[in-house]
Structures are given as structure tokens and as C-alpha cells.
Design an enzyme around this catalytic site. Structure first.
Site, short mmCIF file in Angstrom:
data_model
loop_
_atom_site.label_atom_id
_atom_site.label_comp_id
_atom_site.label_asym_id
_atom_site.label_seq_id
_atom_site.Cartn_x
_atom_site.Cartn_y
_atom_site.Cartn_z
N HIS A 105 -9.75 71.99 34.66
CA HIS A 105 -9.84 73.46 34.80
C HIS A 105 -8.44 74.08 34.80
O HIS A 105 -8.20 75.10 34.15
CB HIS A 105 -10.53 73.83 36.12
CG HIS A 105 -11.98 73.43 36.19
ND1 HIS A 105 -12.50 72.64 37.19
CD2 HIS A 105 -13.03 73.71 35.37
CE1 HIS A 105 -13.79 72.47 37.00
NE2 HIS A 105 -14.14 73.10 35.90
N LYS A 127 -28.15 77.52 43.12
CA LYS A 127 -27.53 76.23 42.75
C LYS A 127 -26.86 75.64 43.98
O LYS A 127 -26.05 76.29 44.62
CB LYS A 127 -26.49 76.48 41.64
CG LYS A 127 -26.01 75.20 40.99
CD LYS A 127 -25.15 75.48 39.78
CE LYS A 127 -24.42 74.22 39.35
NZ LYS A 127 -23.46 74.45 38.30
N SER A 176 -16.38 67.93 37.35
CA SER A 176 -16.46 68.12 38.80
C SER A 176 -17.49 67.16 39.40
O SER A 176 -17.29 66.61 40.49
CB SER A 176 -16.86 69.56 39.14
OG SER A 176 -15.89 70.45 38.67
#
Ligand code: PNS
Length: 165
Positions: free
Chosen positions: A18, A42, A129
Site C-alpha cells: 500500500h 465487513k 493484508s
């Protein structure tokens, strides 16, 4: 006129992949708004506040980078920020179908917004991730994959999790 781009994502947690996209996007745009999606539907390991704090720490001192959060449709947020583009990183062919669908749908919703894809730098092409969380959850070393501030957050989170077992 200043050219603003929004780099949206879950960033749960942010990785060196990122950070690489943020740095490279900053060379293309005057301002890069890193936008953490607030999605109560989520389940994330870190809260939006924790993810924003981590992003703030790893981009500290980077001019033209702002950390923010958004809810709802991305195109509405992009318009609200007067941004001209959405930035996304592309790692492998496996990312392509999902990213193409999102980019096309966003263009359908707002023809003024372009999606700019940055091909992930090779050392980060396998990084995600989810994989980082899995490795950290089993006590593995993630120092090659995430900045020290994120590594500390992961250690803390999983240590708390263990103490509750
Ligand atoms: O890091 P992620 O999970 O790949 O990011 C996905 C994200 C946040 C970019 C995407 O889920 C999104 O834009 N959500 C906001 C809701 C929306 O606009 N949906 C329509 C997109 S086609």
C-alpha cells in the site's frame, strides 16, 4: 488546478505494498487522499480509527498525502473531494477481474472519474493484508511486509487475542 486522487481500500492493515502505491501515486497527483472504507458489514481486525492511525504514522512527513475515511459509494466520496481519479494497485491477473468490474461500474456511475491502476512493484506482488494477518496470527515474522508501526499494532492485537483465550 490541483489534481486530486482518492486511493480507497480496507487497509486492514496497511502493508509496504500500500505504501508503495501511495508514494508512486503522489508523483502523479498533487494530492492523494487515502480513504479507509467504513463498512460495518465487513469484519475487520482493526477499527477504522486504528487503520487511519497506522496510515498516518507510515505516511508521516509525506507532503500531499491525506488520510481519511468514507462511507457509502466511492464515486460520491470522489466527487465530494473534487478528485479526478481513483488509484488502485494491481498485483496479479487474479486482481484484474474484480478491479475491472469496479472500475467499469464506477465509470458507469460517474463518467468523470477515471481509475488509474499502478502495477505493484515486484517485491510486493504476492503481498496482501490477509496473508500478513495470517502470518502474524501464527506468530510469524512480518517485518519484511509491513512498516514497524503496523508490526507493533499486529503484535499488540494478537497478544490481546491470546490473553483472552
Ligand atoms: O481494499 P479493498 O477491500 O479491495 O477495497 C475495496 C473498495 C473499498 C475500493 C470497494 O469496496 C469500494 O469502493 N467500496 C465502496 C462502495 C462502492 O462504491 N461500491 C461500488 C464499487 S463498484
Amino acid at each position: 488546478m490541483k489534481r486530486v486522487a482518492v486511493y480507497p481500500g480496507a487497509f486492514d492493515p496497511p502493508t509496504y505494498g500500500h505504501l508503495d502505491v501511495i508514494k508512486r501515486a503522489r508523483h502523479l497527483f498533487d494530492r492523494v487522499v487515502v480513504a479507509v472504507l467504513e463498512n460495518p458489514g465487513k469484519r475487520c481486525l482493526f477499527s477504522v480509527d486504528e487503520r487511519m492511525k497506522a496510515l498516518g504514522e507510515i505516511t508521516k512527513g509525506m507532503k500531499g498525502v491525506e488520510i481519511s475515511r468514507f462511507k457509502g459509494l466511492l464515486v460520491n466520496y470522489v466527487k465530494m473531494r473534487n478528485a479526478c481519479a481513483v488509484v488502485r494497485g494491481l498485483r496479479a491477473v487474479s486482481d484484474y477481474e474484480y478491479e475491472l468490474q469496479m472500475a467499469q461500474m464506477n465509470r458507469e456511475l460517474s463518467t468523470r472519474i477515471e481509475t488509474v491502476f499502478l502495477m505493484t512493484s515486484t517485491p510486493y506482488s504476492y503481498l496482501s493484508s490477509s496473508i500478513v494477518k495470517e502470518i502474524a496470527g501464527f506468530g510469524g515474522d512480518v517485518s519484511k511486509f509491513v512498516p514497524p508501526a503496523v508490526e507493533r499494532m499486529l503484535k499488540k492485537k494478537y497478544a490481546v487475542g491470546k490473553s483472552r483465550l
